[in-house]
Each structure stands twice: as structure tokens, then as C-alpha cells.
Motif scaffolding. Structure first.
Motif, mmCIF file in Angstrom:
data_model
loop_
_atom_site.group_PDB
_atom_site.id
_atom_site.type_symbol
_atom_site.label_atom_id
_atom_site.label_comp_id
_atom_site.label_asym_id
_atom_site.label_seq_id
_atom_site.Cartn_x
_atom_site.Cartn_y
_atom_site.Cartn_z
ATOM 1 N N ASP A 100 -3.179 26.607 31.220
ATOM 2 C CA ASP A 100 -3.882 27.018 30.002
ATOM 3 C C ASP A 100 -2.992 27.910 29.129
ATOM 4 O OD1 ASP A 100 -6.085 27.420 28.278
ATOM 5 O OD2 ASP A 100 -6.304 29.428 29.167
ATOM 6 N N ILE A 101 -2.351 28.891 29.765
ATOM 7 C CA ILE A 101 -1.531 29.835 29.000
ATOM 8 C C ILE A 101 -0.373 29.122 28.311
ATOM 9 C CG2 ILE A 101 0.006 31.832 29.179
ATOM 10 C CD1 ILE A 101 -1.692 32.693 31.625
ATOM 11 N N LEU A 102 0.328 28.276 29.057
ATOM 12 C CA LEU A 102 1.503 27.622 28.485
ATOM 13 C C LEU A 102 1.115 26.523 27.491
ATOM 14 C CD1 LEU A 102 4.016 27.506 31.473
ATOM 15 C CD2 LEU A 102 4.060 28.971 29.457
ATOM 16 N N THR A 103 -0.040 25.919 27.683
ATOM 17 C CA THR A 103 -0.495 24.921 26.717
ATOM 18 C C THR A 103 -0.800 25.593 25.378
ATOM 19 O OG1 THR A 103 -1.455 23.698 28.543
ATOM 20 C CG2 THR A 103 -2.104 23.020 26.325
ATOM 21 N N ARG A 104 -1.371 26.778 25.450
ATOM 22 C CA ARG A 104 -1.697 27.502 24.218
ATOM 23 C C ARG A 104 -0.460 27.767 23.376
ATOM 24 N NH1 ARG A 104 -5.115 32.497 26.111
ATOM 25 N NH2 ARG A 104 -4.810 33.288 24.022
ATOM 26 N N VAL A 105 0.676 28.002 24.017
ATOM 27 C CA VAL A 105 1.893 28.232 23.233
ATOM 28 C C VAL A 105 2.716 26.951 23.105
ATOM 29 C CG1 VAL A 105 1.998 30.658 23.855
ATOM 30 C CG2 VAL A 105 3.260 29.002 25.219
ATOM 31 N N GLY A 106 2.172 25.850 23.632
ATOM 32 C CA GLY A 106 2.815 24.553 23.471
ATOM 33 C C GLY A 106 4.078 24.365 24.285
ATOM 34 N N LEU A 107 4.145 24.998 25.440
ATOM 35 C CA LEU A 107 5.387 24.904 26.223
ATOM 36 C C LEU A 107 5.153 24.472 27.664
ATOM 37 C CD1 LEU A 107 7.411 27.992 25.006
ATOM 38 C CD2 LEU A 107 8.029 25.598 24.733
ATOM 39 N N TYR A 108 3.972 23.886 27.913
ATOM 40 C CA TYR A 108 3.676 23.515 29.297
ATOM 41 C C TYR A 108 4.700 22.518 29.834
ATOM 42 C CZ TYR A 108 1.056 22.321 33.467
ATOM 43 O OH TYR A 108 0.700 22.128 34.771
ATOM 44 N N HIS A 109 5.147 21.620 28.942
ATOM 45 C CA HIS A 109 6.105 20.604 29.396
ATOM 46 C C HIS A 109 7.489 21.196 29.665
ATOM 47 C CE1 HIS A 109 6.629 21.101 25.122
ATOM 48 N NE2 HIS A 109 7.773 20.430 25.150
ATOM 49 N N LYS A 110 7.701 22.439 29.230
ATOM 50 C CA LYS A 110 9.021 23.045 29.479
ATOM 51 C C LYS A 110 8.956 24.173 30.489
ATOM 52 C CE LYS A 110 11.364 21.647 25.362
ATOM 53 N NZ LYS A 110 12.327 21.958 24.320
ATOM 54 N N ARG A 111 7.901 24.125 31.319
ATOM 55 C CA ARG A 111 7.660 25.274 32.199
ATOM 56 C C ARG A 111 8.770 25.505 33.222
ATOM 57 N NH1 ARG A 111 4.615 21.087 33.319
ATOM 58 N NH2 ARG A 111 4.211 20.332 35.425
ATOM 59 N N TYR A 112 9.522 24.473 33.564
ATOM 60 C CA TYR A 112 10.572 24.662 34.574
ATOM 61 C C TYR A 112 11.957 24.866 33.960
ATOM 62 C CZ TYR A 112 6.904 23.276 37.755
ATOM 63 O OH TYR A 112 5.723 23.218 38.454
ATOM 64 N N GLU A 113 11.991 25.040 32.639
ATOM 65 C CA GLU A 113 13.297 25.259 32.011
ATOM 66 C C GLU A 113 13.609 26.752 31.935
ATOM 67 O OE1 GLU A 113 14.261 23.026 28.566
ATOM 68 O OE2 GLU A 113 13.189 21.241 29.278
ATOM 69 N N PHE A 114 14.888 27.030 31.796
ATOM 70 C CA PHE A 114 15.310 28.426 31.696
ATOM 71 C C PHE A 114 15.425 28.832 30.228
ATOM 72 C CE2 PHE A 114 16.474 27.303 35.957
ATOM 73 C CZ PHE A 114 16.257 28.466 36.674
ATOM 74 N N PRO A 115 15.239 30.107 29.923
ATOM 75 C CA PRO A 115 15.277 30.564 28.527
ATOM 76 C C PRO A 115 16.533 30.103 27.793
ATOM 77 C CG PRO A 115 14.527 32.335 29.915
ATOM 78 C CD PRO A 115 14.906 31.212 30.835
ATOM 79 N N GLY A 116 17.646 30.063 28.492
ATOM 80 C CA GLY A 116 18.902 29.676 27.861
ATOM 81 C C GLY A 116 18.875 28.301 27.233
ATOM 82 N N SER A 117 18.028 27.431 27.744
ATOM 83 C CA SER A 117 18.010 26.069 27.207
ATOM 84 C C SER A 117 16.932 25.888 26.141
ATOM 85 C CB SER A 117 17.788 25.073 28.352
ATOM 86 O OG SER A 117 16.493 25.248 28.879
ATOM 87 N N LEU A 118 16.271 26.976 25.764
ATOM 88 C CA LEU A 118 15.211 26.880 24.754
ATOM 89 C C LEU A 118 15.702 27.388 23.404
ATOM 90 C CD1 LEU A 118 12.204 28.375 26.779
ATOM 91 C CD2 LEU A 118 12.822 25.968 26.525
#
Lengths: 270, 290
Positions: A132-150
Motif C-alpha cells: 500500500d505504501i509503495l503503491t501510493r508513491v508509485g514505486l511498488y515495482h521498484k521495491r527491490y532496487e537500490f537508491p543509486g539506480s533511481l
């Protein structure tokens, strides 16, 4: 208590600073600042660099203590709080920074989970709420990525997700769009509005007057450590007369003046 | 945060430090391991040399030579009187035959010349071993002075020059050892504390972020304590393993070489674990405090 709820029809003051002064070196970073924030409110804190915006926010999350005056965040009072109690306050408010301040060695999921773990949430609960939290910010599909790649915008959304993971009553954002281009800035602002509409009060500091003027939200103008204009509630200082687009409601001013009082403590409800 | 979630969190954070900071941890452990190696080499050398010295000092005895042909009664009298003296560990009777035999052994191949002797020229004697702490020229001289005047005593000798030289050597050795030890210890502490500080400094940002999301100091510090303890254990084991390997190699050429006892090794590792976590604790606390 600082709680995550909207009291229908009733405004509660959930955060306030009263006659706050802070000297950094020889000059005043903040001088006799008084602001109150009600639950569910959205306010911009606007002023040029060095006006004292960050200092004010730091006082509010109690990373620094004022020389005089008082900060009241929910039930936490700066003049009485113990160092060991500050973490409790931090878990109940959200903080967002210009430079995101994500842990580079953790995934998106872990960054957001950290705030929840620290607040004592178990892993099962974290997992069930994370979608729910990550969907709200639209990043659920990137949950396993590291900040460096965002991208910058994505990193800021992770930071916002982390800030609201514990459902805070108030979100303090210090130049959250300072490092972002205009389009992404809009997206982040919209996200903050959405968060606000779900009940979290937001105080967002920015130097960009043009950006915030169009939204019709409360704007607190800060310059040289003083409030020169608070669009909704009160005017302070000598500039009071020179402000042209005065929308000041005299009853509101009277109300606020009364609330703040001369004793420096302020009366507090909620 | 409390209870099981708290413990899980701390263990999880510690595990992640070990997992994600392999290289940094490896470098720290190598630096600390070699610093500790210098320290344990020094300690081991000191230990071995002092053992050799102690052994040597133990062999320093006072010889009370008896007049030729003294009766058993006089001999017994002298023995009783000697045993009555202070600072003496034991008194041994060395008969002239025994003395000759030993002398022969010492001469080795040349002992044949002894067979030429018609009479045994060596006297009966008492060999007096001093208590270890009293093996000094002062105490030995005292005994010599006392025994000299007794009936049946021909001479008292204790290798005065050797004892005095030995004393100087021991004194010098311990002084130099102490000074060097201090220098080595201080440099090891300096190197290790800097390693810890650098390793933690690189995580300053994460510590601050943890604070901002509301982690208590205890929860921020706990994983660092565990990490420090593990680094201490691993680096001390590395140092000990290297020293042991070096020791067993050198031991082939120096049979008398002594290694630390098992309890000593365990004690050292435990001490390093404690110091490791203390070092981390102090370094983290520095920027938790404001």
C-alpha cells in the motif's frame, strides 16, 4: 498525543513554535518566530536561502534546541523533552530532505521498512503494509532496487514513503523539490497534496515563491529569521502595513494572538 | 521498540553489516590483525626471554665447600644451620665423587685426563638454591659471609661476577621491555582506534539517517558493538594463527621456544572482543552526541 486522525469539524493545533529565537554565531537565524499548524493543514514555508527555514524545521524535529521560546509537537515540548524521548517524537512525524537522505546500501523496500522497524513494527506487518505504501508513491515495482539506480524524483518519493510509513500526524519537508526539475517538482507536490488529503499535516519549506503561489495554500514568508508574512493567520514586524494583498482576517489574528499570549508558552489544545 | 522485534532488528542489522561491508571489514580485520600480531610477537619474545633468564638465575647457586675429611656430624650441623637461614629454597649435598663425575661429564671427551688422577681433588660441598626472588648478589653475599665463619667450611663461592652481571642484564631487559612494550601498545591502540573511527566515519550519514527516522541510540549502537566484537575476535585469531605458524617454523631451530598457553590465547581473544566493541562504542557515541 500526536495522532493520525482528522477531527471532523474541529481544528486541533498539532504543532506550534512560540517566540522562537536561535542565534547561529553572531546573527539571529531565527528571531521571535511563532507559528501554529492545525491538523490536516498544508502550509508552505517560503523564504530565500539563509532565511532560517531549515533551522526552523530542525527545531521542530528537535535536532536543535532554541535559545529561547518553545516548540510544541503534539505532546512533546522542547523545553521539557529528554534526549532519550526525541526518537519517540521522530517516529511520529515524517521528515523529508532536499538530498533525500536514503541509505544507499538498502533497497527501496528496506529503506521504508527501516522507519517501521525502528518504530517497533514486526516484519509481517511491514510486509503487508508495504504494498500500500509503495503503491501510493508509485514505486511498488521498484521495491527491490537500490537508491543509486533511481532518478531524483523516484528517490524523493522513496523518502516520502519512508516519512509517511508510520502514518505521522505531520510531515516536515525541507526543500523537497530543490534538486528536481519542474515536471518532477509538480509530481512531488501532487504527492504531498495527496498525503495531506489523507490527513497528514504538511509543512513544506521552499525558496521558490513562484511555485507555491498558485496553489492557494497557506504561505508563511520567512526572511532573515523573521516571519514577514503569514498569509492565513498573522502578520508580524514592520512590514505589516506594507503588505498589499492583505487577506488577514482580524478575528483570526485576534484568535492567534490570544492563543500565543505573552508568556511565551502558548495555550495548547490537542 | 522492544522485545523480540528489537533483538531481531539488532541481529538483522549486524548480519547486514557483515554481509554488505565485506571489503571494509576485511581491510579493518587485516589492519587490526597485523597490529595485534606485532603486539603478540613482542609479548611472546618477552615471555621467552624472561623464561630463559629465570632458568639461568635459578642455576645460580651458592656453593659451600667443606674442609677435607669433615665428619658426618659436622656436615649435618652445617646443613641444619644452612636450612635455618632465610631466603633459601633448598640445600643439596654434593659429595666429592659426585662432583668429580659431573666435572667429567662437562669435560666430555677430555675427561680421560681425570683418570690420571690418583686422588679426588674436589671437596664435598653443599649447593644452596635461593628462592627465585632472592637470587641476587645482596642475599647471596649475606649467606656467604655467614657461612664463611662456620667450623668445617673451607670456602663459600657463588660466582659473584656472574650474578652481578646477570642482575644488570635482567634489569636492563625489563626496562627496555617495558619501554618498548609501551610504545608497541600505544601504536597498536592508535592504529586500531583510527581504523575503527574511519570505518564508522564512513557510516556517519547512515547513523544520522537512523536518528532522523527515530532510532534510539541503543539501537543504532548495538549492531556496531557486535561488529566491533566480531572484528576483535577475528583479528586476534588472525594474529594468533600467524604467530603460531611462525612459532612452529622457528621452533624447529629453537627447540626451547614456548608458545602461549591455551588459556592465554582465549583470554587474549576475549580481551580483543571486548576492546573491539568498546572501540566501536566510543567511536559511534561521538557522533550520536551533539
Amino acid at each position: 498525543m500526536l495522532v493520525y486522525e482528522i477531527m471532523q469539524g474541529e481544528k486541533r493545533i498539532i504543532a506550534g513554535v512560540y517566540h522562537l529565537s536561535k542565534k547561529l554565531g553572531r546573527h539571529f537565524a531565527l528571531q521571535d518566530i511563532s507559528i501554529q499548524l492545525a491538523n490536516g493543514e498544508f502550509a508552505f514555508l517560503v523564504g530565500p536561502s539563509g532565511a532560517g527555514k531549515s533551522t526552523l524545521l530542525r527545531m521542530m524535529y528537535m535536532d536543535d534546541i532554541p535559545d529561547s521560546g518553545q516548540v510544541i509537537m503534539g505532546s512533546y515540548v522542547s523545553t521539557r523533552i529528554k534526549r532519550s524521548t526525541i526518537p519517540q517524537l521522530r517516529r511520529k512525524i515524517g521528515i523529508v530532505f532536499q538530498n533525500f537522505r536514503l541509505l544507499e546500501d538498502r533497497t527501496v523496500f528496506e529503506n521504508v521498512a527501516l522507519a517501521m522497524k525502528v518504530a517497533g513494527t514486526g516484519l509481517t506487518e511491514i510486509k503487508s503494509e508495504m504494498a500500500d505504501i509503495l503503491t501510493r508513491v508509485g514505486l511498488y515495482h521498484k521495491r527491490y532496487e537500490f537508491p543509486g539506480s533511481l532518478s531524483g524524483g523516484e528517490q524523493q518519493r522513496v523518502a516520502i514513503a519512508r516519512a509517511v510509513a508510520n502514518k505521522p500526524a505531520i510531515l516536515l519537508a525541507d526543500e523537497p523539490t530543490g534538486n528536481l526539475d519542474p515536471i518532477v517538482t509538480r509530481e512531488i507536490l501532487e504527492l504531498l497534496f495527496r498525503i495531506n488529503s489523507s490527513g497528514t499535516a504538511v509543512l513544506m519549506a521552499t525558496h521558490d515563491v513562484e511555485l507555491v503561489r498558485s496553489f492557494g495554500q497557506r504561505i508563511i514568508y520567512l526572511q532573515d529569521g523573521k516571519i514577514i508574512k503569514d498569509k492565513e493567520m498573522l502578520f508580524r514586524g514592520n512590514l505589516r502595513d506594507s503588505i498589499s494583498d492583505s487577506q488577514v482576517d482580524h478575528r483570526a489574528r485576534k484568535f492567534t494572538d490570544h492563543r500565543i499570549g505573552e508568556d511565551g508558552n502558548g495555550t495548547r489544545r490537542g | 521498540m522492544s522485545g523480540i522485534n528489537g533483538i531481531k532488528y539488532i541481529l538483522g542489522e549486524s548480519a547486514r553489516m557483515l554481509k554488505y561491508r565485506k571489503i571494509s571489514n576485511l581491510i579493518s580485520v587485516i589492519i587490526m590483525g597485523f597490529s595485534l600480531l606485532v603486539l603478540v610477537i613482542f609479548i611472546l619474545i618477552t615471555l621467552n626471554v624472561s623464561m630463559v633468564i629465570e632458568k639461568g638465575m635459578e642455576e645460580m647457586c651458592v656453593y659451600v665447600y667443606l674442609e677435607d675429611g669433615t665428619s658426618n656430624k659436622i656436615n649435618e650441623d652445617i646443613r641444619t644451620k644452612l636450612l635455618g637461614l632465610e631466603n633459601i629454597k633448598k640445600v643439596l649435598f654434593v659429595s666429592k665423587e659426585e662432583a668429580l663425575k659431573k666435572f667429567g661429564e662437562r669435560l666430555g671427551k677430555s675427561s680421560e685426563i681425570l683418570e690420571e688422577l690418583s686422588v679426588n681433588p674436589l671437596p664435598n660441598a653443599f649447593r644452596i638454591h635461593m628462592k627465585p626472588e632472592c637470587t641476587t648478589s645482596v642475599f647471596m653475599e649475606k649467606i656467604a659471609q655467614t657461612a664463611m665463619g662456620w667450623d668445617g667450611v673451607e670456602d663459600v663461592r657463588y660466582g659473584k661476577k656472574w650474578v652481578e652481571k646477570g642482575e644488570k642484564l635482567v634489569k636492563g631487559f625489563y626496562m627496555i621491555g617495558l619501554a618498548l612494550g609501551l610504545i608497541v601498545l600505544l601504536s597498536v591502540i592508535f592504529v586500531i582506534s583510527n581504523t575503527v573511527r574511519l570505518s564508522i566515519l564512513s557510516r556517519r550519514e547512515s547513523v544520522e539517517i537512523m536518528k532522523l527516522v527515530g532510532a534510539t541510540n541503543g539501537y543504532i549502537q548495538a549492531p556496531f558493538l557486535i561488529e566491533g566484537a566480531i572484528q576483535g575476535v577475528v583479528s586476534s585469531l588472525v594474529a594468533m594463527a600467524l604467530l603460531w605458524a611462525a612459532c612452529s617454523f622457528v621452533g624447529r631451530y629453537m627447540p626451547g621456544l614456548v608458545f602461549f598457553r591455551f588459556e592465554g590465547v582465549v583470554g587474549f581473544v576475549v580481551l580483543c572482543a571486548f576492546l573491539g566493541s568498546m572501540g566501536s562504542f566510543i567511536a559511534v557515541r561521538k557522533f550520536l552526541k551533539r
